[in-house]
Write a protein that holds these residues in place. Structure first.
Motif, PDB file in Angstrom:
ATOM      1  N   ALA A  59      54.175  36.252  45.424  1.00 52.64           N
ATOM      2  CA  ALA A  59      54.096  34.830  45.738  1.00 52.64           C
ATOM      3  C   ALA A  59      55.054  34.021  44.859  1.00 52.64           C
ATOM      4  CB  ALA A  59      52.664  34.328  45.565  1.00 52.64           C
TER       5      ALA A  59
ATOM      6  N   THR B 254      48.448  43.649  52.414  1.00 49.86           N
ATOM      7  CA  THR B 254      48.325  42.293  51.889  1.00 49.86           C
ATOM      8  C   THR B 254      49.621  41.777  51.270  1.00 49.86           C
ATOM      9  OG1 THR B 254      47.339  43.280  49.902  1.00 49.86           O
ATOM     10  CG2 THR B 254      45.845  42.310  51.523  1.00 49.86           C
ATOM     11  N   SER B 255      50.673  42.577  51.273  1.00 48.70           N
ATOM     12  CA  SER B 255      51.976  42.044  50.884  1.00 48.70           C
ATOM     13  C   SER B 255      52.665  41.354  52.065  1.00 48.70           C
ATOM     14  CB  SER B 255      52.883  43.161  50.348  1.00 48.70           C
ATOM     15  OG  SER B 255      52.391  43.645  49.118  1.00 48.70           O
ATOM     16  N   HIS B 256      52.155  41.597  53.286  1.00 47.72           N
ATOM     17  CA  HIS B 256      52.639  40.907  54.479  1.00 47.72           C
ATOM     18  C   HIS B 256      54.147  41.050  54.683  1.00 47.72           C
ATOM     19  CE1 HIS B 256      49.003  38.643  53.098  1.00 47.72           C
ATOM     20  NE2 HIS B 256      48.680  38.801  54.366  1.00 47.72           N
TER      21      HIS B 256
ATOM     22  N   GLY C  13      49.141  44.512  47.714  1.00 52.23           N
ATOM     23  CA  GLY C  13      48.999  43.125  47.323  1.00 52.23           C
ATOM     24  C   GLY C  13      47.801  42.958  46.405  1.00 52.23           C
ATOM     25  N   ILE C  14      46.726  43.663  46.760  1.00 52.57           N
ATOM     26  CA  ILE C  14      45.504  43.717  45.957  1.00 52.57           C
ATOM     27  C   ILE C  14      45.348  45.136  45.431  1.00 52.57           C
ATOM     28  CG2 ILE C  14      42.988  43.469  46.033  1.00 52.57           C
ATOM     29  CD1 ILE C  14      44.498  40.813  46.309  1.00 52.57           C
TER      30      ILE C  14
ATOM     31  N   LYS D 230      44.085  37.395  49.483  1.00 53.77           N
ATOM     32  CA  LYS D 230      44.908  36.217  49.215  1.00 53.77           C
ATOM     33  C   LYS D 230      44.167  34.909  49.484  1.00 53.77           C
ATOM     34  CE  LYS D 230      49.482  38.220  49.498  1.00 53.77           C
ATOM     35  NZ  LYS D 230      50.808  38.185  50.137  1.00 53.77           N
ATOM     36  N   GLU D 231      42.936  35.008  49.987  1.00 49.85           N
ATOM     37  CA  GLU D 231      42.100  33.817  50.071  1.00 49.85           C
ATOM     38  C   GLU D 231      41.835  33.266  48.676  1.00 49.85           C
ATOM     39  OE1 GLU D 231      41.995  36.430  53.285  1.00 49.85           O
ATOM     40  OE2 GLU D 231      41.144  36.869  51.316  1.00 49.85           O
TER      41      GLU D 231
ATOM     42  N   ALA E 237      50.226  40.767  44.753  1.00 52.47           N
ATOM     43  CA  ALA E 237      50.064  39.519  45.501  1.00 52.47           C
ATOM     44  C   ALA E 237      50.622  38.311  44.759  1.00 52.47           C
ATOM     45  CB  ALA E 237      48.592  39.298  45.843  1.00 52.47           C
ATOM     46  N   LEU E 238      50.244  38.150  43.502  1.00 48.23           N
ATOM     47  CA  LEU E 238      50.678  36.973  42.758  1.00 48.23           C
ATOM     48  C   LEU E 238      52.151  37.076  42.367  1.00 48.23           C
ATOM     49  CD1 LEU E 238      47.565  36.306  40.488  1.00 48.23           C
ATOM     50  CD2 LEU E 238      48.115  35.369  42.743  1.00 48.23           C
TER      51      LEU E 238
ATOM     52  N   PRO F 277      44.379  41.236  41.843  1.00 49.07           N
ATOM     53  CA  PRO F 277      45.759  41.206  42.333  1.00 49.07           C
ATOM     54  C   PRO F 277      46.592  42.330  41.733  1.00 49.07           C
ATOM     55  CG  PRO F 277      45.444  39.508  40.681  1.00 49.07           C
ATOM     56  CD  PRO F 277      44.094  40.122  40.918  1.00 49.07           C
TER      57      PRO F 277
ATOM     58  N   HIS G   2      46.494  33.528  45.413  1.00 56.69           N
ATOM     59  CA  HIS G   2      47.666  33.025  46.123  1.00 56.69           C
ATOM     60  C   HIS G   2      48.489  32.164  45.167  1.00 56.69           C
ATOM     61  CE1 HIS G   2      45.349  29.315  46.342  1.00 56.69           C
ATOM     62  NE2 HIS G   2      44.369  29.985  46.923  1.00 56.69           N
TER      63      HIS G   2
END
Length: 388
Positions: free
Chosen positions: A194, A10-12, A168-169, A242-243, A190-191, A187, A246
């Motif tokens: 971002a 989830t860090s993409h 990310g999570i 991330k839904e 993730a945050l 999180p 974000h």
């Protein structure tokens, strides 16, 4: 059986890969971790992917393009891993999650992209993919699937243990008194990622070594507002992504404060403390004596020092001490799921996902030759021992 596990989390930010050779030894499954690697996405592709993620609107055309481009990236990463680590019998590709559909306490669907046919065509090796959805059809959350690894790797620890992944999570598997449950806490990176990306604080898109957080101060008012998130009060099983968490989520929290009151460094420090507070609260509630941490967040001293300070009675260590390198644990977990599926064994623990029963996971794409699977195994292993 030699299996290559691959995932972009989830860090993409890129693709983690691990080659693991599994050998059954009675009730023990032994895994020798060989080649591991992390391959960053090309900057242009990562930017395109991030622009397509929720809450942004996206067309089916863009999803198709990203499915192809990410599949090709996975294919090249797989070929490089095989060239460096030797031939494998199976590749497991988690792909890239782009949407995880959750309504309240229920997961309704999940979408991972990165077309596996590109991997099979490039390597000639069969590919197991789409590993989460079968658990969701059985009433589970399809997450955290790493709980099947945690159960085998840490189940024998006395006084209870929790396996924490800070990607990310943040997600956690709790093992105590012969029972297991797992869920997404909230999180982790993730945050922070971002904010760092949006504000240009680091071209790598993350807080390298926690340096930004260490230079700031926690803003009490902002932290209180963030901790008021209803998700934290939901009972497990639960999952998120991330839904929900974000950049817009952070901006909405900041909107309630005077403009300019929170500096960039203070914002990152507050988000790091949010991870510490939410994780520590759940670890205390679990009543475990050992916390085993993996994922990129375990390389952030601000977060790790914060957890140790908040959990004085808990042994906190990286998963490296148990044979699973912290940066590679999820890739190893998907290699394990591949071994289980190939032998006809479930890749889930119902307590880990909330499913009604265990399920064999994934969809198989043949390689260059006929698809040949090992003989089924009727009795699953009771423990896993990992070594390099």
């Amino acid at each position: 059986m030699r299996i290559l596990g691959m995932i972009s989390g989830t860090s993409h930010d890129g693709i983690d890969a691990a080659v693991v050779e599994f050998t059954p030894d009675g009730e023990v499954l032994r895994g020798r971790v060989g080649h591991t690697a992390s391959t960053p996405y090309p900057a242009e592709l990562r930017a395109r992917l991030l622009a397509a993620l929720p809450p942004a609107p996206v067309t089916l055309a863009e999803v198709c393009v990203l499915d192809t481009l990410i599949g090709q990236c996975f294919a090249e990463a797989a070929a490089a891993a095989i060239e460096a680590g030797g031939p494998v019998d199976l590749i497991v590709s988690h792909g890239q999650t782009v949407f995880h559909w959750v309504e309240g306490a229920y997961a309704r669907g999940t979408l991972q992209i990165g077309q596996p046919a590109w991997i099979a065509e490039r390597t000639g090796v069969p590919v197991l993919s789409d590993v989460r959805i079968r658990d969701i059809t059985a009433g589970g959350h399809g997450a955290p699937l790493v709980s099947v690894l945690d159960n085998l790797l840490l189940g024998s620890l006395e006084d209870g243990a929790a396996a924490l992944n800070l990607g990310g999570i943040s997600n956690m598997t709790v093992l105590r008194d012969g029972w297991l449950f797992a869920y997404d806490i909230g999180p982790a990176n993730a945050l922070i990622d971002a904010v760092v990306t949006a504000r240009g604080l680091n071209p790598r898109g993350y807080d390298d070594g926690g340096a930004i957080a260490a230079s700031g101060r926690v803003h009490p008012g902002l932290l209180e507002a963030l901790l008021d998130e209803p998700y934290y009060r939901l009972a497990p099983p639960k999952s998120t992504g991330k839904e929900l968490f974000h950049l817009g989520y952070v901006e909405a929290a900041l909107a309630g404060l005077p403009e300019g009151e929170v500096s960039d460094a203070d914002l990152v420090a507050t988000l790091a403390e949010l991870t510490v507070r939410t994780v520590a609260a759940d670890v205390r509630a679990a009543g475990v004596a050992t916390l085993v941490v993996s994922g990129g967040g375990c390389r952030n001293p601000v977060v790790m020092d914060g957890l140790r300070a908040a959990l004085p009675g808990v042994r906190v260590s990286a998963s490296d001490a148990y044979g699973a390198p912290a940066d590679d644990k999820e890739a190893i977990a998907f290699a394990l799921i591949g071994w289980l599926t190939a032998h006809g064994l479930p890749g889930t623990v119902p307590g880990g996902t909330g499913a009604s029963a265990p399920r064999v996971l994934g969809t198989l794409t043949p390689g260059a030759g006929p698809l040949v699977l090992p003989a089924p195994v009727t009795v699953p292993p009771r423990s896993l021992v990992l070594a390099r």
